[in-house]
Design a protein around this motif. Structure first.
Motif, PDB file in Angstrom:
ATOM      1  N   SER A 158       0.846  -1.201  -0.033  1.00  0.00           N
ATOM      2  CA  SER A 158      -0.027   0.025  -0.235  1.00  0.00           C
ATOM      3  C   SER A 158       0.817   1.143   0.006  1.00  0.00           C
ATOM      4  O   SER A 158       1.991   1.263   0.688  1.00  0.00           O
ATOM      5  N   PHE A 159       0.242   2.228  -0.687  1.00  0.00           N
ATOM      6  CA  PHE A 159       1.159   3.549  -0.836  1.00  0.00           C
ATOM      7  C   PHE A 159       0.130   4.583  -0.749  1.00  0.00           C
ATOM      8  O   PHE A 159      -0.814   4.770  -1.287  1.00  0.00           O
ATOM      9  N   ASN A 160       0.434   5.446   0.433  1.00  0.00           N
ATOM     10  CA  ASN A 160      -0.427   6.722   0.777  1.00  0.00           C
ATOM     11  C   ASN A 160       0.510   7.944   0.437  1.00  0.00           C
ATOM     12  O   ASN A 160       1.593   8.050   1.108  1.00  0.00           O
ATOM     13  N   ALA A 161      -0.139   8.944  -0.100  1.00  0.00           N
ATOM     14  CA  ALA A 161       0.344  10.120   0.035  1.00  0.00           C
ATOM     15  C   ALA A 161      -0.854  11.183   0.134  1.00  0.00           C
ATOM     16  O   ALA A 161      -1.867  11.199  -0.370  1.00  0.00           O
ATOM     17  N   SER A 162      -0.268  12.355   0.637  1.00  0.00           N
ATOM     18  CA  SER A 162      -1.189  13.358   0.968  1.00  0.00           C
ATOM     19  C   SER A 162      -0.487  14.826   0.704  1.00  0.00           C
ATOM     20  O   SER A 162       0.752  14.747   1.270  1.00  0.00           O
ATOM     21  N   VAL A 163      -1.097  15.884   0.379  1.00  0.00           N
ATOM     22  CA  VAL A 163      -0.345  17.026   0.318  1.00  0.00           C
ATOM     23  C   VAL A 163      -1.559  18.241   0.703  1.00  0.00           C
ATOM     24  O   VAL A 163      -2.747  17.912   0.103  1.00  0.00           O
ATOM     25  N   GLY A 164      -1.025  19.101   1.433  1.00  0.00           N
ATOM     26  CA  GLY A 164      -1.908  19.949   1.915  1.00  0.00           C
ATOM     27  C   GLY A 164      -1.121  21.284   2.145  1.00  0.00           C
ATOM     28  O   GLY A 164      -0.093  21.541   1.954  1.00  0.00           O
ATOM     29  N   ASP A 202       3.656  39.618   6.166  1.00  0.00           N
ATOM     30  CA  ASP A 202       3.331  39.137   5.088  1.00  0.00           C
ATOM     31  C   ASP A 202       4.752  38.625   4.663  1.00  0.00           C
ATOM     32  O   ASP A 202       5.004  37.448   3.984  1.00  0.00           O
ATOM     33  N   GLU A 203       5.941  39.184   5.276  1.00  0.00           N
ATOM     34  CA  GLU A 203       7.157  38.893   4.953  1.00  0.00           C
ATOM     35  C   GLU A 203       7.638  37.416   5.760  1.00  0.00           C
ATOM     36  O   GLU A 203       8.283  36.656   5.294  1.00  0.00           O
ATOM     37  N   VAL A 204       7.178  37.423   7.059  1.00  0.00           N
ATOM     38  CA  VAL A 204       7.306  36.358   8.008  1.00  0.00           C
ATOM     39  C   VAL A 204       6.754  35.165   7.585  1.00  0.00           C
ATOM     40  O   VAL A 204       7.152  34.024   7.711  1.00  0.00           O
ATOM     41  N   TYR A 205       5.435  35.442   7.506  1.00  0.00           N
ATOM     42  CA  TYR A 205       4.352  34.292   7.498  1.00  0.00           C
ATOM     43  C   TYR A 205       4.114  33.882   5.973  1.00  0.00           C
ATOM     44  O   TYR A 205       4.435  34.790   5.199  1.00  0.00           O
ATOM     45  N   ARG A 206       3.991  32.749   5.650  1.00  0.00           N
ATOM     46  CA  ARG A 206       3.919  32.173   4.217  1.00  0.00           C
ATOM     47  C   ARG A 206       2.733  30.986   4.203  1.00  0.00           C
ATOM     48  O   ARG A 206       2.095  30.435   5.289  1.00  0.00           O
ATOM     49  N   THR A 207       2.318  30.638   3.020  1.00  0.00           N
ATOM     50  CA  THR A 207       1.310  29.776   2.806  1.00  0.00           C
ATOM     51  C   THR A 207       2.646  28.405   2.855  1.00  0.00           C
ATOM     52  O   THR A 207       3.239  28.190   1.981  1.00  0.00           O
ATOM     53  N   ALA A 208       2.290  27.348   3.979  1.00  0.00           N
ATOM     54  CA  ALA A 208       3.041  26.310   4.047  1.00  0.00           C
ATOM     55  C   ALA A 208       2.560  25.035   3.319  1.00  0.00           C
ATOM     56  O   ALA A 208       1.317  24.847   3.628  1.00  0.00           O
ATOM     57  N   ILE A 209       3.448  24.475   2.742  1.00  0.00           N
ATOM     58  CA  ILE A 209       2.802  23.093   2.184  1.00  0.00           C
ATOM     59  C   ILE A 209       3.336  21.973   3.149  1.00  0.00           C
ATOM     60  O   ILE A 209       4.514  22.086   3.874  1.00  0.00           O
ATOM     61  N   VAL A 210       2.220  21.031   3.218  1.00  0.00           N
ATOM     62  CA  VAL A 210       2.652  19.694   4.236  1.00  0.00           C
ATOM     63  C   VAL A 210       2.463  18.369   3.068  1.00  0.00           C
ATOM     64  O   VAL A 210       1.695  18.090   2.587  1.00  0.00           O
ATOM     65  N   GLN A 211       3.651  17.686   3.017  1.00  0.00           N
ATOM     66  CA  GLN A 211       3.847  16.629   2.152  1.00  0.00           C
ATOM     67  C   GLN A 211       3.820  15.369   3.307  1.00  0.00           C
ATOM     68  O   GLN A 211       4.477  15.526   4.224  1.00  0.00           O
ATOM     69  N   ASP A 212       3.216  14.160   2.927  1.00  0.00           N
ATOM     70  CA  ASP A 212       3.202  13.270   3.857  1.00  0.00           C
ATOM     71  C   ASP A 212       3.355  11.875   2.798  1.00  0.00           C
ATOM     72  O   ASP A 212       2.067  11.615   2.050  1.00  0.00           O
ATOM     73  N   TYR A 213       4.208  10.846   2.795  1.00  0.00           N
ATOM     74  CA  TYR A 213       4.163   9.763   1.981  1.00  0.00           C
ATOM     75  C   TYR A 213       4.738   8.492   2.773  1.00  0.00           C
ATOM     76  O   TYR A 213       5.371   8.707   3.459  1.00  0.00           O
ATOM     77  N   SER A 214       3.974   7.338   2.402  1.00  0.00           N
ATOM     78  CA  SER A 214       4.403   6.360   3.200  1.00  0.00           C
ATOM     79  C   SER A 214       3.905   5.014   2.230  1.00  0.00           C
ATOM     80  O   SER A 214       3.082   4.847   1.472  1.00  0.00           O
ATOM     81  N   LEU A 215       4.868   4.008   2.449  1.00  0.00           N
ATOM     82  CA  LEU A 215       4.908   2.793   1.571  1.00  0.00           C
ATOM     83  C   LEU A 215       5.010   1.832   2.531  1.00  0.00           C
ATOM     84  O   LEU A 215       5.732   1.647   3.724  1.00  0.00           O
ATOM     85  N   ASN A 216       4.220   0.694   2.408  1.00  0.00           N
ATOM     86  CA  ASN A 216       3.939  -0.471   3.456  1.00  0.00           C
ATOM     87  C   ASN A 216       3.757  -1.668   2.542  1.00  0.00           C
ATOM     88  O   ASN A 216       2.982  -1.683   1.529  1.00  0.00           O
ATOM     89  N   VAL A 217       4.578  -2.642   3.149  1.00  0.00           N
ATOM     90  CA  VAL A 217       4.543  -4.057   2.591  1.00  0.00           C
ATOM     91  C   VAL A 217       4.589  -5.023   3.751  1.00  0.00           C
ATOM     92  O   VAL A 217       5.345  -4.937   4.809  1.00  0.00           O
ATOM     93  N   SER A 218       3.571  -5.733   3.485  1.00  0.00           N
ATOM     94  CA  SER A 218       3.058  -6.500   4.727  1.00  0.00           C
ATOM     95  C   SER A 218       2.271  -8.209   4.195  1.00  0.00           C
ATOM     96  O   SER A 218       1.994  -8.238   3.280  1.00  0.00           O
ATOM     97  N   GLY A 219       2.478  -8.981   5.112  1.00  0.00           N
ATOM     98  CA  GLY A 219       1.816 -10.252   4.851  1.00  0.00           C
ATOM     99  C   GLY A 219       2.145 -11.307   5.842  1.00  0.00           C
ATOM    100  O   GLY A 219       2.907 -11.126   6.823  1.00  0.00           O
ATOM    101  N   ALA A 220       1.810 -12.523   5.839  1.00  0.00           N
ATOM    102  CA  ALA A 220       1.990 -13.618   6.700  1.00  0.00           C
ATOM    103  C   ALA A 220       1.565 -14.849   6.216  1.00  0.00           C
ATOM    104  O   ALA A 220       0.827 -14.919   5.231  1.00  0.00           O
TER     105      ALA A 220
END
Length: 405
Positions: free
Chosen positions: A229-235, A334-352
């Protein structure tokens, strides 16, 4: 004659003897399992070897086999006199009994002391910190951010602060390992979070659990085909509200009026009666006896460049030298603060398989701070491997390195 006939009918009504054994999926015998002829009161339980014997059973009868934690099964005899039954685990039933450090209790009697959140409350949420998932979700557990720094530790209080001077942070336990923070945990790897809220439920951890215990269980591999499974989110994060401050033009007008008032006040103290706001900078400094370039000269003089932005009334009421030099009018928020990007990615391999369960996961989190120059990056990896060598021995490995910037 009647006596002989009644004996003959009783012999015809008697069924045969049925024997059998009850096993679980690992091949171990199940002791104390209930075996009942469905629709009757004819039943028994299995002995220490998992065996049972039933008398007076009809050939077409159905046996109902049940045991706590396993699914109830109906077995049609169809003429068989010896049966072998393998029970399947019922995870939903097992969840109803919670095993704690000093025994086992019904889940219904434990919910007051233990608050639990499973993966359903965590998944599909872009979380920089695992503690964020608990905010507003569990009764008696308060989670709040103490600083605006991205990735900073959050403050958790279980049923309020326990001490005025001492530390009131709870104990964190991740897969059985005590920790002081959850900063290295990737929220995507979490299977459940439990909070032990009172002294009785946290007693197994001693004095360390006096402020409550947050138990984090990470995901494990499940029986079946390997799952990837691969999950990605950008905010995006934006400042909710800026502080209402003067603009550059408003500040220049305010500063002009303030310097005028201060100059007239100081001139009056020195007995100068002809002082006016139309006085140029040299006259102002001479009247109050201040040399140009000294530390407090700025309290009296005006910047000629300001009048390029002030109203016509302000220009007409003052004496200044026109200049074509412009100023950079900045809103420092306006000089100090900004629109900040949040990125999160995860890759998962599982089984049994029957003997080995495994899970490998990697994650990358990059959260820009609202303030320029701040941010939070996390590189995480996790390996949960467990192997059952035999029915008496199993070996496992939990590996979870994390690199945080």
């Amino acid at each position: 004659m009647l006596l002989l006939i009644s004996c003959h009918l009783n012999i015809l009504a008697q069924g045969k003897i049925i024997t059998g054994v009850i096993l679980d999926k690992t091949g171990e015998t199940v002791i104390g399992a209930s075996v009942l002829v469905k629709g009757t009161t004819n039943g028994t339980i299995t002995d220490v070897d998992g065996n049972f014997t039933l008398n007076n059973v009809q050939e077409n009868a159905v046996l109902q086999v049940s045991f706590v934690g396993y699914k109830t099964q109906d077995i049609a005899l169809k003429g068989q006199s010896n049966v072998k039954v393998t029970l399947e685990e019922d995870t939903e039933v097992l969840d109803e009994v919670v095993v704690i450090g000093y025994g086992s209790v019904k889940k219904s009697t434990l919910t007051g002391a233990v608050a639990k959140m499973d993966t359903k409350g965590i998944q599909d949420r872009p979380l920089a910190r695992p503690e964020t998932a608990l905010q507003g979700q569990l009764a008696g557990v308060t989670v709040r951010t103490t600083t605006g720094e991205p990735g900073a530790d959050m403050q958790i209080r279980v049923r309020g602060a326990a001490s005025v001077n001492a530390n009131s942070d709870p104990l964190y336990v991740v897969d059985g390992v005590p920790m002081t923070t959850l900063s290295g945990i990737n929220p995507a790897d979490i299977a459940s979070i439990e909070v032990l809220k009172d002294a009785a439920s946290a007693a197994i951890y001693g004095s360390r659990g006096s402020n409550g215990v947050v138990i984090v269980t990470t995901q494990k591999g499940k029986t079946g085909k390997p799952k990837v499974s691969f999950n990605a989110s950008v905010g995006f994060q934006t400042l909710e509200k800026k502080i209402d401050l003067l603009s550059a033009t408003e500040w220049m007008e305010f500063r002009t009026r303030w310097n005028d008032a201060y100059y007239l006040s100081e001139a009056q103290k020195k007995g100068i009666t002809n002082a006016s706001i139309r006085d140029d900078n040299a006259t102002r400094l001479a009247n109050v006896g201040v040399k140009a370039g000294t530390d407090n000269a700025y309290l009296y003089i005006l910047d000629d460049r300001w009048f390029n932005y002030l109203s016509q009334d302000m220009r007409d009421s003052h004496t200044y030298t026109p200049t074509s030099e412009s100023l950079s009018l900045l809103d420092w928020q306006d000089e100090v603060y900004r629109t900040a990007i949040v990125q999160d990615y995860s890759l998962n391999v599982s089984g049994a398989t029957d003997n080995v369960s495994y899970l490998f996961s990697g994650g990358y989190m990059n959260q820009e701070g609202l303030a320029t120059g701040t941010g939070y990056k996390r590189f995480s990896f996790r390996a949960n491997v467990e192997s059952e060598i035999n029915k008496y021995l199993s070996i496992g490995m939990n590996l979870a390195p994390t690199y945080i910037v």
